[in-house]
Write a protein that holds these residues in place. Sequence first.
Motif, short mmCIF file in Angstrom:
data_model
loop_
_atom_site.label_atom_id
_atom_site.label_comp_id
_atom_site.label_asym_id
_atom_site.label_seq_id
_atom_site.Cartn_x
_atom_site.Cartn_y
_atom_site.Cartn_z
N ALA A 33 0.82 -1.20 0.00
CA ALA A 33 0.00 0.00 0.00
C ALA A 33 0.86 1.26 0.00
CB ALA A 33 -0.92 0.00 1.23
N ALA A 34 0.39 2.27 -0.74
CA ALA A 34 1.06 3.57 -0.75
C ALA A 34 0.48 4.40 0.39
CB ALA A 34 0.82 4.26 -2.09
N VAL A 35 1.31 4.65 1.39
CA VAL A 35 0.84 5.37 2.58
C VAL A 35 1.60 6.70 2.68
CG1 VAL A 35 0.50 5.27 5.07
CG2 VAL A 35 0.41 3.17 3.70
N PRO A 36 1.00 7.79 2.26
CA PRO A 36 1.67 9.09 2.36
C PRO A 36 1.68 9.60 3.79
CG PRO A 36 -0.54 9.39 1.56
CD PRO A 36 -0.34 7.90 1.67
N GLU A 37 2.46 10.62 4.04
CA GLU A 37 2.50 11.24 5.37
C GLU A 37 1.32 12.19 5.49
OE1 GLU A 37 3.28 11.75 9.03
OE2 GLU A 37 4.76 10.60 7.89
N VAL A 38 0.36 11.84 6.33
CA VAL A 38 -0.86 12.64 6.45
C VAL A 38 -0.93 13.41 7.77
CG1 VAL A 38 -2.22 11.18 4.92
CG2 VAL A 38 -2.12 10.65 7.36
N PHE A 39 -0.08 13.04 8.72
CA PHE A 39 -0.12 13.72 10.02
C PHE A 39 0.77 14.95 9.98
CE2 PHE A 39 1.33 14.35 14.44
CZ PHE A 39 0.08 14.51 15.04
N GLY A 40 0.16 16.11 10.27
CA GLY A 40 0.91 17.36 10.24
C GLY A 40 0.24 18.43 11.07
N SER A 41 0.66 19.66 10.85
CA SER A 41 0.17 20.78 11.67
C SER A 41 -1.32 21.01 11.48
CB SER A 41 0.95 22.05 11.32
OG SER A 41 0.82 22.36 9.94
N ALA A 100 -9.60 3.64 2.87
CA ALA A 100 -9.87 3.64 4.31
C ALA A 100 -9.84 5.05 4.88
CB ALA A 100 -8.85 2.75 5.03
N PHE A 101 -8.85 5.84 4.44
CA PHE A 101 -8.69 7.20 4.96
C PHE A 101 -9.90 8.06 4.62
CE2 PHE A 101 -7.45 11.63 4.41
CZ PHE A 101 -6.84 11.90 5.61
N TYR A 102 -10.24 8.12 3.35
CA TYR A 102 -11.35 8.99 2.94
C TYR A 102 -12.70 8.43 3.38
CZ TYR A 102 -8.22 11.88 0.17
OH TYR A 102 -7.22 12.75 -0.21
N VAL A 129 -7.50 10.17 14.66
CA VAL A 129 -6.18 10.79 14.56
C VAL A 129 -5.10 9.81 15.01
CG1 VAL A 129 -4.69 12.59 15.52
CG2 VAL A 129 -7.01 13.15 14.78
N VAL A 130 -5.35 9.13 16.12
CA VAL A 130 -4.35 8.20 16.66
C VAL A 130 -4.15 7.01 15.72
CG1 VAL A 130 -3.84 6.59 18.54
CG2 VAL A 130 -4.77 8.87 19.05
N VAL A 131 -5.25 6.45 15.22
CA VAL A 131 -5.16 5.22 14.42
C VAL A 131 -4.83 5.52 12.96
CG1 VAL A 131 -6.50 3.26 13.54
CG2 VAL A 131 -6.75 3.97 15.93
N LEU A 132 -5.55 6.47 12.36
CA LEU A 132 -5.47 6.65 10.91
C LEU A 132 -4.38 7.64 10.49
CD1 LEU A 132 -7.12 5.30 8.69
CD2 LEU A 132 -8.53 7.34 8.57
N TYR A 133 -4.15 8.66 11.30
CA TYR A 133 -3.14 9.66 10.95
C TYR A 133 -1.77 9.28 11.52
CZ TYR A 133 -6.58 13.07 9.24
OH TYR A 133 -7.56 13.72 8.51
N MET A 134 -1.70 9.10 12.82
CA MET A 134 -0.43 8.85 13.48
C MET A 134 0.04 7.41 13.30
SD MET A 134 -1.19 10.95 17.01
CE MET A 134 0.43 10.62 17.69
N GLY A 135 -0.89 6.46 13.24
CA GLY A 135 -0.49 5.06 13.21
C GLY A 135 -0.31 4.47 11.82
N ALA A 136 -0.63 5.24 10.78
CA ALA A 136 -0.58 4.69 9.43
C ALA A 136 0.83 4.33 8.99
CB ALA A 136 -1.18 5.68 8.44
N ASN A 137 1.82 5.10 9.39
CA ASN A 137 3.19 4.88 8.95
C ASN A 137 4.02 4.06 9.91
OD1 ASN A 137 2.51 7.97 7.81
ND2 ASN A 137 3.50 6.60 6.34
N LEU A 138 3.40 3.61 11.00
CA LEU A 138 4.12 2.77 11.95
C LEU A 138 4.26 1.36 11.42
CD1 LEU A 138 2.51 3.91 15.31
CD2 LEU A 138 4.65 4.67 14.32
N VAL A 139 5.39 0.74 11.67
CA VAL A 139 5.64 -0.62 11.20
C VAL A 139 4.85 -1.61 12.05
CG1 VAL A 139 7.37 -2.39 10.82
CG2 VAL A 139 7.91 0.02 10.40
#
Length: 287
Positions: A140-148, A220-222, A277-287
């Motif tokens: 899956a292509a998982v971009p960086e979505v968590f930001g300011s 899943a995100f949208y 935010v915790v699951v979908l934004y912050m946790g998406a790029n975690l291994v």
Amino acid sequence: MSVSDEHADDGHGDHHLPATEDWPHGFGEASWWPFVTAIGGSGIYVSAALLVLSMGENALVSQTVGAGAMAGSVGLFLVGIYGWLYHAFVSDFWERGTDYHSDKTLKFAMLLFLGSEIATFGAGFVYYFIVRGGEVWTQAAVPEVFGSLVIVNTLILIASSVTLHFSHVALRNGDRSRFLKLLGATLLLGIVFIGGQVYEYYEFIVHKGFTIGGGIYGSAFYGLTGLHGLHVTMGAVLLGIVFIRGYYGQYSAERHTSVSTASMYWHFVDIVWIFLVVVLYMGANLV
């Protein structure tokens, strides 16, 4: 008293459903507004599928079709919600307040509704966790979505829960002016949050090329954030109705059932957002 006399009584003493008048006419106390809302809600899911099918080189439908269906479905859903709430609560409570319907009954009804909402979001999260733990996620292509922007939006939504809580406290203490000011601030914060989410979508889709058809994470995100955004919009409609009624002096320290139920709903969507935010934004790029 005969049966005909009982039905002729216009005091609503023999009514058992929340609607005080039927729509369309001829169906007794039946209300079609829940049916209209259900059609709009179903159309949203169908429209999302059409949008997915309209993306890519081998698109099966036009993007105009998907976007038009989505706009129409959301509009129909909001109209249905408005009609449902108006006939079930506003018109019936316009003069009687909570003296006619049980405060506990309406709060229990809201708890049941929130239970169905938990099931709806729960199904979405289960889907996400299943694909998150499967082999398909490795491709899956998982971009960086968590930001300011998401941090600011989160703080805005949390602040809206705080202002709503103290607005309700002010009403129960008899301070109508403070109640309206804080409620208005809550509504404004909610609208700003919705605007922030629309801007976030614009940045992702236009500038980063991250779309709902971009893979398993995009869907899943949208799907989940869009569902939440729809709920925040519905919550803003609820608060808007409450604000108008409060402006016309329909609430007091003893009469505030719909304020309580609207608050329960708003706090619920806030909690769901934090989990998102915790699951979908912050946790998406975690291994």
